[in-house]
Scaffold this motif. Structure first.
Motif, PDB file in Angstrom:
ATOM      1  N   TYR A   1      30.584   0.816  94.831  1.00  0.00           N
ATOM      2  CA  TYR A   1      31.792   1.047  95.633  1.00  0.00           C
ATOM      3  C   TYR A   1      31.577   0.575  97.076  1.00  0.00           C
ATOM      4  O   TYR A   1      32.430  -0.084  97.659  1.00  0.00           O
ATOM      5  CB  TYR A   1      32.140   2.535  95.599  1.00  0.00           C
ATOM      6  CG  TYR A   1      33.433   2.877  96.307  1.00  0.00           C
ATOM      7  CD1 TYR A   1      34.660   2.732  95.647  1.00  0.00           C
ATOM      8  CD2 TYR A   1      33.436   3.332  97.624  1.00  0.00           C
ATOM      9  CE1 TYR A   1      35.841   3.033  96.292  1.00  0.00           C
ATOM     10  CE2 TYR A   1      34.621   3.632  98.268  1.00  0.00           C
ATOM     11  CZ  TYR A   1      35.817   3.493  97.603  1.00  0.00           C
ATOM     12  OH  TYR A   1      36.996   3.779  98.246  1.00  0.00           O
TER      13      TYR A   1
ATOM     14  N   LEU B   1      38.355   6.871  88.259  1.00  0.00           N
ATOM     15  CA  LEU B   1      38.401   5.676  87.416  1.00  0.00           C
ATOM     16  C   LEU B   1      37.699   4.464  88.021  1.00  0.00           C
ATOM     17  O   LEU B   1      37.504   3.462  87.326  1.00  0.00           O
ATOM     18  CB  LEU B   1      39.846   5.356  87.034  1.00  0.00           C
ATOM     19  CG  LEU B   1      40.479   6.462  86.172  1.00  0.00           C
ATOM     20  CD1 LEU B   1      41.896   6.089  85.780  1.00  0.00           C
ATOM     21  CD2 LEU B   1      39.644   6.750  84.922  1.00  0.00           C
ATOM     22  N   ASN B   2      37.279   4.531  89.293  1.00  0.00           N
ATOM     23  CA  ASN B   2      36.436   3.460  89.850  1.00  0.00           C
ATOM     24  C   ASN B   2      35.285   3.164  88.890  1.00  0.00           C
ATOM     25  O   ASN B   2      34.953   2.014  88.620  1.00  0.00           O
ATOM     26  CB  ASN B   2      35.772   3.895  91.175  1.00  0.00           C
ATOM     27  CG  ASN B   2      36.763   3.973  92.315  1.00  0.00           C
ATOM     28  OD1 ASN B   2      37.763   3.262  92.325  1.00  0.00           O
ATOM     29  ND2 ASN B   2      36.488   4.850  93.281  1.00  0.00           N
TER      30      ASN B   2
ATOM     31  N   LEU C   1      34.952   3.977  85.619  1.00  0.00           N
ATOM     32  CA  LEU C   1      35.344   3.448  84.311  1.00  0.00           C
ATOM     33  C   LEU C   1      35.745   1.976  84.415  1.00  0.00           C
ATOM     34  O   LEU C   1      35.365   1.152  83.576  1.00  0.00           O
ATOM     35  CB  LEU C   1      36.506   4.269  83.724  1.00  0.00           C
ATOM     36  CG  LEU C   1      36.874   3.891  82.289  1.00  0.00           C
ATOM     37  CD1 LEU C   1      35.689   4.067  81.345  1.00  0.00           C
ATOM     38  CD2 LEU C   1      38.051   4.713  81.789  1.00  0.00           C
ATOM     39  N   ASN C   2      36.489   1.642  85.462  1.00  0.00           N
ATOM     40  CA  ASN C   2      36.916   0.252  85.615  1.00  0.00           C
ATOM     41  C   ASN C   2      35.710  -0.677  85.750  1.00  0.00           C
ATOM     42  O   ASN C   2      35.700  -1.778  85.179  1.00  0.00           O
ATOM     43  CB  ASN C   2      37.851   0.103  86.824  1.00  0.00           C
ATOM     44  CG  ASN C   2      39.152   0.879  86.610  1.00  0.00           C
ATOM     45  OD1 ASN C   2      39.529   1.165  85.463  1.00  0.00           O
ATOM     46  ND2 ASN C   2      39.824   1.245  87.694  1.00  0.00           N
ATOM     47  N   ALA C   3      34.703  -0.217  86.483  1.00  0.00           N
ATOM     48  CA  ALA C   3      33.487  -1.032  86.643  1.00  0.00           C
ATOM     49  C   ALA C   3      32.788  -1.232  85.297  1.00  0.00           C
ATOM     50  O   ALA C   3      32.314  -2.325  84.988  1.00  0.00           O
ATOM     51  CB  ALA C   3      32.546  -0.370  87.645  1.00  0.00           C
TER      52      ALA C   3
ATOM     53  N   VAL D   1      34.174  -1.004  82.209  1.00  0.00           N
ATOM     54  CA  VAL D   1      35.020  -1.814  81.324  1.00  0.00           C
ATOM     55  C   VAL D   1      34.869  -3.293  81.662  1.00  0.00           C
ATOM     56  O   VAL D   1      34.735  -4.150  80.784  1.00  0.00           O
ATOM     57  CB  VAL D   1      36.501  -1.370  81.439  1.00  0.00           C
ATOM     58  CG1 VAL D   1      37.445  -2.392  80.814  1.00  0.00           C
ATOM     59  CG2 VAL D   1      36.685   0.002  80.794  1.00  0.00           C
ATOM     60  N   LYS D   2      34.826  -3.567  82.979  1.00  0.00           N
ATOM     61  CA  LYS D   2      34.698  -4.959  83.437  1.00  0.00           C
ATOM     62  C   LYS D   2      33.310  -5.520  83.085  1.00  0.00           C
ATOM     63  O   LYS D   2      33.196  -6.618  82.516  1.00  0.00           O
ATOM     64  CB  LYS D   2      34.904  -4.982  84.957  1.00  0.00           C
ATOM     65  CG  LYS D   2      35.202  -6.372  85.508  1.00  0.00           C
ATOM     66  CD  LYS D   2      35.492  -6.306  86.985  1.00  0.00           C
ATOM     67  CE  LYS D   2      35.230  -7.686  87.608  1.00  0.00           C
ATOM     68  NZ  LYS D   2      35.069  -7.599  89.058  1.00  0.00           N
TER      69      LYS D   2
ATOM     70  N   ARG E   1      39.426  -0.799  75.527  1.00  0.00           N
ATOM     71  CA  ARG E   1      39.479   0.653  75.732  1.00  0.00           C
ATOM     72  C   ARG E   1      39.864   1.437  74.484  1.00  0.00           C
ATOM     73  O   ARG E   1      39.398   2.544  74.261  1.00  0.00           O
ATOM     74  CB  ARG E   1      40.475   0.999  76.856  1.00  0.00           C
ATOM     75  CG  ARG E   1      39.999   0.555  78.231  1.00  0.00           C
ATOM     76  CD  ARG E   1      41.048   0.834  79.311  1.00  0.00           C
ATOM     77  NE  ARG E   1      40.716   0.091  80.519  1.00  0.00           N
ATOM     78  CZ  ARG E   1      40.482   0.645  81.723  1.00  0.00           C
ATOM     79  NH1 ARG E   1      40.596   1.942  81.896  1.00  0.00           N
ATOM     80  NH2 ARG E   1      40.174  -0.109  82.742  1.00  0.00           N
TER      81      ARG E   1
ATOM     82  N   GLY F   1      41.606   7.401  81.657  1.00  0.00           N
ATOM     83  CA  GLY F   1      41.178   6.002  81.600  1.00  0.00           C
ATOM     84  C   GLY F   1      41.733   5.273  80.392  1.00  0.00           C
ATOM     85  O   GLY F   1      41.449   4.096  80.193  1.00  0.00           O
TER      86      GLY F   1
END
Lengths: 309, 309
Positions: free
Chosen positions: B99, B232-233, B235-237, B239-240, B246, B266
Motif C-alpha cells: 500500500y 479489499l486492498n 484482496l485486490n492485490a 486477485v491481481k 473470484r 470481495g
C-alpha cells in the motif's frame, strides 16, 4: 447563567477581571495546563490563588489526573509554595473510588478492584478499605506469556468485581492482556477515571487516559463508566461534599471538551478557559467544534492577579 | 454466489464436503485459528492441505498477523511439515508495505516509514528498499521521558512520511508517545495493518492490532487506512497477483468480521467458517450480529480430510 451561544468574554483589563472575580464565591480549578505544566509552575499562579483567598473565595482543585492520590497532590502544591488541604482536592482516581464504594456499592475487605493505572487510584481505594490488584505490581512489568503469567496460572481472581482504568505510563501488553481477561467477565464492572485523549507536557501532546481506555474498550467491546470531568458524577460529589451554590461557582480549565463542558453541563455560574494548556484563542472563539464555548477566557490564570494589581 | 441471507450449510458428511471441495479451484486460508493456534497445529491440517493439493487446488494463505514476514511464515509452515513458497503467502504487514509503495507511492531510499509494530512490517518494507524507524528499536524499550527520549532530542525525523501500526506485544508508553508525535503531523500518512480487536491464543482471547491502533486513533483524532482483512486492498492485490477468478475462490477463516466479510464483500464464490478460533456454531447461525453469514461452516478444517477418507 452560562450561555454557550454567547460570545466568550476575554479578560484583558482590570475592570472586566474585577467584575468577573466578584461574580463567584467558589472557583474550581483544573490543575495541569492551568496551574502548572508537569513540574513547571505557571506565572503568577501563587499570587492569583493568594489574591482570591484574600477576597474570601473558596478554592477547589479538580483534576482528571489519576496518577497521584489527594495526599500526593497536597505535597505537590506544597512544593510550589501553595498550601491546600486534602479536602480541597478532587482527583479522577478519588472520584472512581467514590463511585465504586457509593454507587456500585462494592464491599471493602471483600470485593477486590483490578487496576489498570497508577498509584493515585490504588491509594484512594486502599484508604476506603478495598483490596486492589494489578496496577504497578512489578510482575506485570515482565513480558507477557500465557503459559507463565502469574495472573493466569491459578485462574482469574474471582474476588475481582471491578476494573478501574486510568492513565498508565507503564502500559504494556501484560497489563492490557490481563485487564482484558477481567473485562471479558460480564459481572466485572468497568470504570474509567477519565477519557481525556491527550494531555500537554513540556510542549508536547501526549496520550491520555482515554487513549489506553479506548484500546481496552475496543478489545472487550465494552464502554466504561467514566468518572472524571466532564462526567457529572464528579461534580455532583463535589457539590454535595461542599454544599455549593452552583450559580456562584466558576470552573477554570484549559480544555473545552472536559473542563468547560463539565462547568457548562453541570450548570455552574461560569466557566473560564485559560490558554496555557491544550486550547488556542481561535478554538475558544470557534463555536463549530461541537464543544461548549467558555463564558470567559484569558491567556493565563495569572492574569487575574496581573490585571488587578 | 455467496448470499448472506441464506442459511449456512454445515459440512458434516462426505457428500456435502466433496460437493463443496469440487466447487472451487482456489482456497484462501486464514492461518491462526484455522491451521494452528499459536504454536499448536490443529488436527488433520497437513492431511487436508495435501488432499486439496492432490486435487490440483491452488492454496493461498492470507493472514492479518503482521508480526512475521512472509519468509518467516515459510519457516513456520515448514516447522509444521507444510511446504509452501513465499508467493503463496499474504500477510497484513506485506499488504501495508504494498500500500505504501503502490498506492501512497512513497519513494524507497528517500521517504521513511515509522513503525508501531513488530518485525514482519519492517522486513517487507526493507525488502522494497524503504528505510524504517521505530518498531523494535531497543531505545524504545526505555521508560519515556520527554526530556531524554532520543526520538525527540533533535526533533522529529522529517523524512518520515508514513506511520504503519500493527500488533506490537512490546507496546509501551514510549512507543505510543512518539508514534503520536508523527500522527500529529497531518502530512504523515496513517496506515494500519489490520483492525482485529482480539485474537485467540492458547485458550485465551488477547488484545489484537486494532486495540492498540484504536488507542493511537483516539489520541490523534485520525482514522487509519486499514490494509488487512476485511479491507479489499489486500484482496485486490491477491486477485491481481494470481490472476484469480473470484467465483472459483473460497475464503476459509475463523472470524465473521474479518475473514468471512473479506470473502463476502470481495465477491468470492464461497466462504467457509471453521470453529477452531474465535466463533461458535451459535454465532455462525445467528444473522442478527451485523456480520455476513458464511456460506459454509464446519467444526474444524481437518473435517475436509476426515469426512472424505
Amino acid at each position: 447563567m452560562t450561555n454557550s451561544t454567547s460570545i466568550p468574554i476575554k479578560l484583558q483589563d482590570r475592570s472586566a477581571t474585577e467584575e468577573f472575580v466578584q461574580k463567584f464565591d467558589t472557583f474550581l480549578f483544573d490543575c495541569d495546563g492551568v496551574l502548572w505544566l508537569g513540574s513547571h509552575l505557571l506565572p503568577l499562579v501563587v499570587e492569583t490563588l493568594e489574591y482570591l483567598k484574600s477576597l474570601g473565595k473558596q478554592l477547589l482543585f479538580v483534576t482528571n489526573n489519576s496518577t497521584k492520590s489527594r495526599s500526593q497532590y497536597v505535597k505537590k502544591f506544597a512544593g510550589f509554595g501553595i498550601e491546600v488541604t486534602e479536602d480541597q482536592i478532587f482527583t479522577s482516581g478519588y472520584a472512581s473510588a467514590l463511585y465504586v464504594r457509593d454507587f456500585l456499592k462494592l464491599t471493602p475487605g471483600q470485593d477486590r478492584v483490578w487496576i489498570f493505572g497508577e498509584n493515585g487510584i490504588k491509594e484512594e481505594l486502599n484508604i476506603m478499605g478495598f483490596d486492589t490488584s494489578g496496577g504497578n505490581d512489578p510482575r506485570l512489568d515482565e513480558p507477557f506469556d500465557v503459559a507463565t503469567s502469574p495472573f493466569l496460572k491459578d485462574g482469574l481472581d474471582d474476588q475481582v468485581k471491578c476494573v478501574i482504568a486510568g492513565l498508565d505510563t507503564k502500559i504494556n501488553y501484560h497489563r492490557l492482556a490481563i485487564t482484558l481477561q477481567y473485562l471479558r467477565k460480564p459481572e466485572v464492572h468497568f470504570v474509567a477515571t477519565n477519557i481525556d485523549s491527550t494531555f500537554p507536557q513540556k510542549g508536547l501532546i501526549l496520550p491520555g487516559a482515554g487513549s489506553a481506555i479506548n484500546s481496552l474498550s475496543y478489545a472487550s467491546d465494552r464502554t466504561p463508566e467514566a468518572c472524571g470531568k466532564p462526567n457529572l458524577n464528579m461534580l455532583n460529589a463535589i457539590v454535595k461534599a461542599k454544599g455549593l451554590d452552583r450559580s456562584k461557582c466558576c470552573m477554570v480549565g484549559d480544555r473545552l471538551n472536559t473542563d468547560i463542558k463539565f462547568g457548562e453541563t453541570g450548570g455552574l455560574g461560569g466557566t473560564l478557559l485559560v490558554l496555557t494548556g491544550i486550547e488556542t484563542e481561535e478554538r475558544a472563539l470557534d463555536n463549530t467544534h461541537g464543544n461548549p464555548s467558555p463564558k470567559y477566557y484569558t491567556s493565563k490564570l495569572g492574569n487575574l492577579y496581573e490585571f488587578t494589581h
